[in-house]
Design a protein around this motif. Structure first.
Motif, PDB file in Angstrom:
ATOM      1  N   ASP A 127       0.792  -1.237   0.000  1.00 56.59           N
ATOM      2  CA  ASP A 127       0.000   0.000   0.000  1.00 56.59           C
ATOM      3  C   ASP A 127       0.829   1.294   0.000  1.00 56.59           C
ATOM      4  O   ASP A 127       0.268   2.370   0.106  1.00 56.59           O
ATOM      5  N   TYR A 128       2.167   1.201  -0.096  1.00 56.69           N
ATOM      6  CA  TYR A 128       2.987   2.405  -0.084  1.00 56.69           C
ATOM      7  C   TYR A 128       3.940   2.526  -1.264  1.00 56.69           C
ATOM      8  O   TYR A 128       4.132   3.606  -1.805  1.00 56.69           O
ATOM      9  N   LEU A 129       4.563   1.410  -1.646  1.00 54.10           N
ATOM     10  CA  LEU A 129       5.579   1.480  -2.686  1.00 54.10           C
ATOM     11  C   LEU A 129       5.619   0.172  -3.453  1.00 54.10           C
ATOM     12  O   LEU A 129       5.768  -0.894  -2.856  1.00 54.10           O
ATOM     13  N   HIS A 130       5.472   0.252  -4.775  1.00 55.72           N
ATOM     14  CA  HIS A 130       5.591  -0.925  -5.645  1.00 55.72           C
ATOM     15  C   HIS A 130       6.533  -0.546  -6.779  1.00 55.72           C
ATOM     16  O   HIS A 130       6.283   0.407  -7.513  1.00 55.72           O
ATOM     17  N   LEU A 166       5.399   1.780  -9.847  1.00 59.12           N
ATOM     18  CA  LEU A 166       3.976   1.515 -10.038  1.00 59.12           C
ATOM     19  C   LEU A 166       3.115   2.209  -9.000  1.00 59.12           C
ATOM     20  O   LEU A 166       1.998   2.622  -9.287  1.00 59.12           O
ATOM     21  N   LEU A 167       3.610   2.330  -7.773  1.00 62.43           N
ATOM     22  CA  LEU A 167       2.890   2.996  -6.688  1.00 62.43           C
ATOM     23  C   LEU A 167       3.915   3.684  -5.807  1.00 62.43           C
ATOM     24  O   LEU A 167       4.870   3.054  -5.350  1.00 62.43           O
TER      25      LEU A 167
END
Length: 83
Positions: A7-10, A33-34
């Motif tokens: 939910d924070y970094l992809h 991506l995120l």
């Protein structure tokens, strides 16, 4: 290869080979991506890893041979780096 923090970094890494010789040139892409956290910088480390023994008696030694900074500053969603 995909890495991140749920939910924070992809981040997705794309390389043209899975193994490299020390004299090879590394070519690839990094896709963000995120991004919901501030990224200060991104480094690439080349490590030598040596395993001796087997089973429960395995001993692993790791040594950093080189470290390269290839991004300084914040990344945004949809951004990609090409090396």
């Amino acid at each position: 290869m995909e890495v991140g923090i749920e939910d924070y970094l992809h981040i997705e890494f794309e390389y043209n080979k899975s193994k490299y010789h020390l004299k090879d040139v590394t070519v690839g892409k990094i896709y963000f991506l995120l991004v919901r956290i501030k990224i200060k910088n991104m480094d690439l480390e080349i490590r030598r890893r040596e395993s001796t023994g087997s089973g429960a008696n395995t001993d692993v030694e790791t040594e950093t041979l080189a470290k390269y900074e290839f991004m300084d500053g914040a990344a945004v969603r949809g951004c990609s780096l090409r090396n």
